[in-house]
Design a protein around this motif. Structure first.
Motif, PDB file in Angstrom:
ATOM      1  N   ARG A 122      59.946  -5.151  10.003  1.00 21.82           N
ATOM      2  CA  ARG A 122      59.482  -4.436   8.811  1.00 21.82           C
ATOM      3  C   ARG A 122      57.958  -4.463   8.730  1.00 21.82           C
ATOM      4  O   ARG A 122      57.405  -4.121   7.678  1.00 21.82           O
ATOM      5  N   CYS A 123      57.255  -4.874   9.761  1.00 20.81           N
ATOM      6  CA  CYS A 123      55.783  -4.841   9.745  1.00 20.81           C
ATOM      7  C   CYS A 123      55.330  -3.457   9.270  1.00 20.81           C
ATOM      8  O   CYS A 123      55.775  -2.426   9.779  1.00 20.81           O
ATOM      9  N   LEU A 124      54.433  -3.452   8.276  1.00 16.36           N
ATOM     10  CA  LEU A 124      54.041  -2.187   7.628  1.00 16.36           C
ATOM     11  C   LEU A 124      53.431  -1.191   8.602  1.00 16.36           C
ATOM     12  O   LEU A 124      53.548   0.018   8.416  1.00 16.36           O
ATOM     13  N   TYR A 125      52.782  -1.689   9.646  1.00 15.06           N
ATOM     14  CA  TYR A 125      52.084  -0.797  10.574  1.00 15.06           C
ATOM     15  C   TYR A 125      53.021  -0.309  11.671  1.00 15.06           C
ATOM     16  O   TYR A 125      52.774   0.730  12.279  1.00 15.06           O
ATOM     17  N   PHE A 126      54.089  -1.047  11.906  1.00 15.13           N
ATOM     18  CA  PHE A 126      55.098  -0.574  12.858  1.00 15.13           C
ATOM     19  C   PHE A 126      55.803   0.663  12.311  1.00 15.13           C
ATOM     20  O   PHE A 126      56.084   1.617  13.040  1.00 15.13           O
ATOM     21  N   VAL A 127      56.071   0.663  11.016  1.00 20.55           N
ATOM     22  CA  VAL A 127      56.815   1.789  10.431  1.00 20.55           C
ATOM     23  C   VAL A 127      55.894   2.929   9.987  1.00 20.55           C
ATOM     24  O   VAL A 127      56.366   3.929   9.447  1.00 20.55           O
TER      25      VAL A 127
END
Ligand SMILES: Cc1cc2nc3c(=O)[nH]c(=O)nc-3n(C[C@H](O)[C@H](O)[C@H](O)COP(=O)(O)OP(=O)(O)OC[C@H]3O[C@@H](n4cnc5c(N)ncnc54)[C@H](O)[C@@H]3O)c2cc1C
Ligand code: SF4
Length: 335
Positions: A122-127
């Motif tokens: 759920r890393c914000l930058y992955f999504v």
């Protein structure tokens, strides 16, 4: 969402043939993670191989020693069904509690065991398909390290990726010595759950030991003398519908005031479901006291390295380990 082909697979053989023959194909379990990521342009499968009706839905007893029978759990068992299963609730309360602490009732009705294990971070930058992310696009950098990383990991990280593994269920299964069975056109193999997920190192895009054409068919949980006295404690920003900041799956057997057996795994703090082997080593045979619990927690977290926005997790993890063990010592396990 980008265009993709669709194959409905009624059985395992059709599914493994389809993923072997279609480069870029992805398996669709409950779809609760994959479809979201396709909408966000993070996942771009050429073909969706729909396994949602493959009959891998059994929860069956395995033979075990001295009456301690294990369980074989089909990969398409829904999370809600598994959490409610009487054998899970009585023999592995930590697993039932971990499942019930995840997502929401509606999502758990859809989510499958295989999909839960392989859900993405759920890393914000992955999504965010516009951000730099070595996991999504190797070599592009990591916006989380200098950005907003409150939810990210403090154990098992690398300079290339600090993403936390999101699954609650996997943390309980790591503590329970579960084994994952996978199948492909080459045959069947078994992988201990603690070895399924990889540390990020300099290849954070390679998250597991699975080949792209392998299907998870089952998870086996061995019989255990200690698992019935187990708990899952999850610390998060709100009481439901939130991923763990820190979680602890633990099982404890105390005899004559000393720790006879203990299992501990951590979630929310690590790049993969984290078995706390060092804490277990120190605790086994030690007095079952607050001081021993604290010493073991400190040893386990000694290698943790936080960033400015998430180093609070290190002390929080220590305290959560101590609190979970204390609770087990005083009140035992509960489903
Ligand atoms: C709002 C929200 C909140 C959530 N909160 C939590 C939470 O607190 N804790 C938690 O643990 N989870 C949480 N989740 C995640 C949820 O648990 C996962 O989305 C779910 O478990 C994924 O299961 P699925 O069957 O839907 O997987 P899918 O979305 O179908 O698949 C996920 C991945 O697994 C692969 N896959 C699926 N099945 C197999 C298989 N048998 N073999 C090989 N590969 C397979 C797919 O190809 C895909 O890459 C949350 C999700 C949402 C949307
Ligand atoms: S922490 Fe990992 S997933 Fe998050 S942005 Fe960095 S490389 Fe991507």
């Amino acid at each position: 969402m980008r265009p993709f082909a669709y194959v409905s697979a009624p059985d395992v053989d059709t599914a493994v043939r389809a993923i072997a023959e279609q480069p870029g194909a992805k398996l669709l379990g409950g779809g609760t993670n994959l479809v979201d990521l396709m909408r966000q342009d993070v996942e771009r499968p050429t073909t969706l191989v729909d396994i949602s009706t493959v009959p891998l839905t059994g929860v069956d007893e395995l033979p075990g020693r001295n009456g301690h029978h294990g369980l074989r759990i089909g990969a398409l068992v829904r999370n809600s069904h598994l959490a409610a299963h009487p054998l899970v609730r009585t023999r592995y309360p930590v697993l039932a509690q971990a499942l019930l602490s995840g997502a929401s009732g509606q999502l758990r009705n859809m989510a499958t065991v295989g999909g839960n294990l392989l859900q993405r971070t759920r890393c914000l930058y992955f999504v965010d398909a516009t951000a730099a992310c070595n996991k999504r696009e190797p070599g592009s950098g990591c916006d989380a390290i200098g950005g907003f990383h409150r939810g990210n990991a403090v154990l098992g990280t690398s300079e290339h990726c600090v993403a936390a593994h999101p699954s609650d269920m996997a943390v309980a299964l790591a503590a329970l010595d579960a084994v994952v069975e996978v199948q492909s056109v080459r045959g069947t193999r078994r992988i201990p759950l603690v070895e399924l997920h990889r540390l990020p190192g300099d290849t954070p895009h390679r998250e597991t030991e699975l080949e792209p054409d392998e299907l998870i068919t089952a998870v086996e949980v061995p019989g255990s003398t200690v698992a019935a006295t187990s708990r899952y404690r999850k610390v998060r920003d709100r009481a439901s519908f939130a991923f763990a900041l820190v979680s602890v799956a633990a099982a404890l057997d105390v005899s004559d005031g000393a720790v006879a057996a203990v299992r501990i795994a951590l979630g929310g703090v690590a790049t993969k479901p984290w078995r706390a082997y060092e804490a277990e080593r120190l605790l086994t045979g030690a007095p079952a006291t607050e001081a021993s619990f604290r010493e073991a927690a400190e040893a386990e977290l000694a290698a943790a390295t936080g960033l400015p926005g998430n180093d609070f997790k290190i002390e929080l993890a220590r305290r959560t380990i101590v609190a979970t063990l204390r609770e087990l010592r005083v009140s035992g396990g509960a489903a």
